[in-house]
Design a protein around this motif. Structure first.
Motif, short mmCIF file in Angstrom:
data_model
loop_
_atom_site.label_atom_id
_atom_site.label_comp_id
_atom_site.label_asym_id
_atom_site.label_seq_id
_atom_site.Cartn_x
_atom_site.Cartn_y
_atom_site.Cartn_z
N GLY A 1 -4.12 -3.99 -0.49
CA GLY A 1 -3.38 -2.89 0.12
C GLY A 1 -2.99 -1.83 -0.90
N GLY A 2 -2.40 -2.27 -2.02
CA GLY A 2 -1.94 -1.33 -3.04
C GLY A 2 -3.08 -0.62 -3.74
N ALA A 3 -4.04 -1.39 -4.25
CA ALA A 3 -5.16 -0.79 -4.99
C ALA A 3 -6.05 0.03 -4.06
N TYR B 1 -2.00 -14.17 0.11
CA TYR B 1 -0.92 -13.19 0.28
C TYR B 1 -0.88 -12.23 -0.92
N ILE B 2 -1.04 -12.78 -2.13
CA ILE B 2 -1.07 -11.95 -3.32
C ILE B 2 -2.28 -11.03 -3.31
N CYS B 3 -3.43 -11.59 -2.88
CA CYS B 3 -4.64 -10.78 -2.77
C CYS B 3 -4.43 -9.63 -1.78
N GLY B 4 -3.73 -9.91 -0.68
CA GLY B 4 -3.46 -8.88 0.32
C GLY B 4 -2.63 -7.74 -0.25
N ALA C 1 0.82 -1.21 0.00
CA ALA C 1 0.00 0.00 0.00
C ALA C 1 0.86 1.26 0.00
N ALA C 2 1.92 1.26 0.81
CA ALA C 2 2.78 2.45 0.89
C ALA C 2 3.43 2.75 -0.46
#
Length: 458
Positions: free
Chosen positions: A370-372, A363-366, A304-305
């Motif tokens: 977070g990013g999107a 984990y990939i979904c997370g 996300a950051a």
């Protein structure tokens, strides 16, 4: 007029100070712990495991629904009052005090669930305080730069906040939050002699969030001040209500703003469900422990950051609308995977017993959530700036909060209803996909440059 860097850094300090509430409290530490305690509570009441999990998820979303409704219908009025008085900082200070007191009390959720409903109420009072303070902080954003600059500033602030969330999560996992064996990620007992049997390391997340905020909010109050020359109007109840009513009537005549508020209402509600449910889903569907969920949270927050910072740069170059559209498409794909996956199968394809594929996929979904999600949030508030009258920013962001929370009861109620009707935790997330699609559809009528200049000239 040039804005001092200290004022911008002070504004961004709020994100750093408040992000642990969402990262540690709502999603990755307290939320899953609450779900686990609630599930045990319902098991003790005689329910089977599947029903107990569904009831625990429903209880958590019920709290979010009530809090969301309260925020939705108070934010526009509080914003209008703040604009009329020309003062935002006292409101932020008030909600900060409520935030610190309520998060400190989260320590009281013991594993036996004796204080389950009291702590649920306390947590969401803190949630109301955090979101209400955020609305006023967001209203300061238009004063920090030009229309093209606020996208970059918004992205940088959110990225700074996610970095704070990652740092706080690292500290909790390494030193305090224990797993079922009673040790932290380092393999040691929690610090300060906290009792693993009573989950005191995990329960310390509440006081930790409170202390973190109290320390790191200080630069905000040092460097961000109300404008003494801000236009002031009557703060009489009838006058404030009249100003707000006029604004609400104007919304219907502003096609771009109207579609943006409704569209963002839908996709942000769906995103909030994903944020809130990430840790709960991992605990109830994938049987992850707190430590595993925390590592998942670190990966999501780092993603996300980075993505939020990059999206701020993209926002400055291309505008917020393309960023929002792209990221909502990513979130639709992730939601479909969450609905179609369990520990035993993915989209109906059976998995070998003990397969780690669901863990890898989640984990990939997370990372994608977070990013999107971070990019959608920061570009949405940048888009709101493009629809905001310079003299009424708090009121405008109060409406933004209303659009983000007014259907919170629909999003969470739909998830609760689908969960109860199907008796299946992951199928309960089907409404999330519908909300994302509807929000994406309405964005087609949103002017990429907003309507601020047109409205101000009219």
């Amino acid at each position: 007029m040039a804005v001092s860097k200290r004022r911008i850094w002070g504004w961004m300090a709020f994100d750093w100070a408040s992000q642990p509430f969402y990262t540690l409290g709502l999603t990755f530490i307290f939320g899953p712990y609450f779900a686990a305690v609630a599930a045990e509570y319902y098991l003790g009441a005689g329910m089977d495991e599947k029903t107990a999990d569904a009831e625990a998820q429903s209880l958590w979303f019920m709290g979010q629904t009530i809090a969301g409704l309260f925020i939705a219908f108070t934010a526009p009025f509080l914003g209008a009052f703040a604009d009329s008085s020309g003062r935002k900082i006292p409101w932020i200070a008030f909600f900060s005090v409520v935030y610190v007191l309520t998060t400190a009390l989260l320590w009281g959720l013991t594993p036996d669930g004796s204080s389950l409903f009291f702590i649920l109420a306390i947590f969401f009072i803190g949630f109301v305080a955090a979101e209400s303070a955020l609305n006023f902080v967001n209203a300061i954003l238009p004063s920090l730069g030009t229309q093209s600059e606020v996208g970059r500033i918004s992205g940088a602030g959110a990225a700074f906040g996610y970095s704070g969330g990652v740092t706080a999560l690292f500290i909790m996992l390494l030193l305090l939050a224990e797993n079922e064996e009673g040790v932290t990620l380092l393999g040691n007992a929690p610090l300060f002699g906290l009792d693993p049997e009573q989950r005191e390391g995990t329960r310390s997340v509440g006081p930790f969030i409170a202390v973190w905020y109290a320390i790191f909010i200080m630069p905000f109050f040092w460097w961000v001040k109300d404008d003494p020359n801000a236009p002031k109007k009557s703060t009489a109840l009838s006058a404030v209500a009249g100003e707000l009513w006029t604004t609400l009537k104007n919304v219907y005549r502003r096609k771009s703003l109207f579609n943006f508020l409704i569209g963002s209402m839908l996709y942000r509600d769906a995103l909030n469900v994903l944020y809130t449910a990430g840790g709960v889903y991992a605990a109830l569907v994938l049987d992850w422990e707190i430590i595993e969920i925390g590592v998942f949270g670190i990966i999501a927050a780092i993603s996300a950051a980075i993505t939020t910072w990059l999206s701020g740069l993209a926002d400055q170059r291309f505008g917020p609308k393309p960023v929002i559209t792209t990221m909502v498409c990513v979130l639709i794909a992730v939601s479909a995977i969450i609905v179609g996956m369990s520990r035993e199968q993915i989209f109906g394809i059976p998995l070998a017993e003990g397969s780690q594929l669901p863990d890898i996929v989640f984990y990939i979904c997370g990372m994608c959530i977070g990013g999107a999600g971070g990019a959608v949030y920061t570009s949405s508030r940048s888009m709101m700036v493009r629809h905001t009258h310079p003299d009424r920013p708090s009121e405008a962001f109060g409406l933004f909060a209303l659009s983000g929370k007014a259907t919170a009861f629909i999003a969470t109620a739909m998830v609760t209803a689908f969960t109860n009707l199907t008796g299946n935790t992951q199928l309960g997330y089907l409404p999330v996909i519908i909300l994302f699609l509807l929000g994406l559809f309405l964005l087609r009528w949103v002017n990429k440059d907003g309507d601020r200049a047109e409205w101000s000239a009219s």
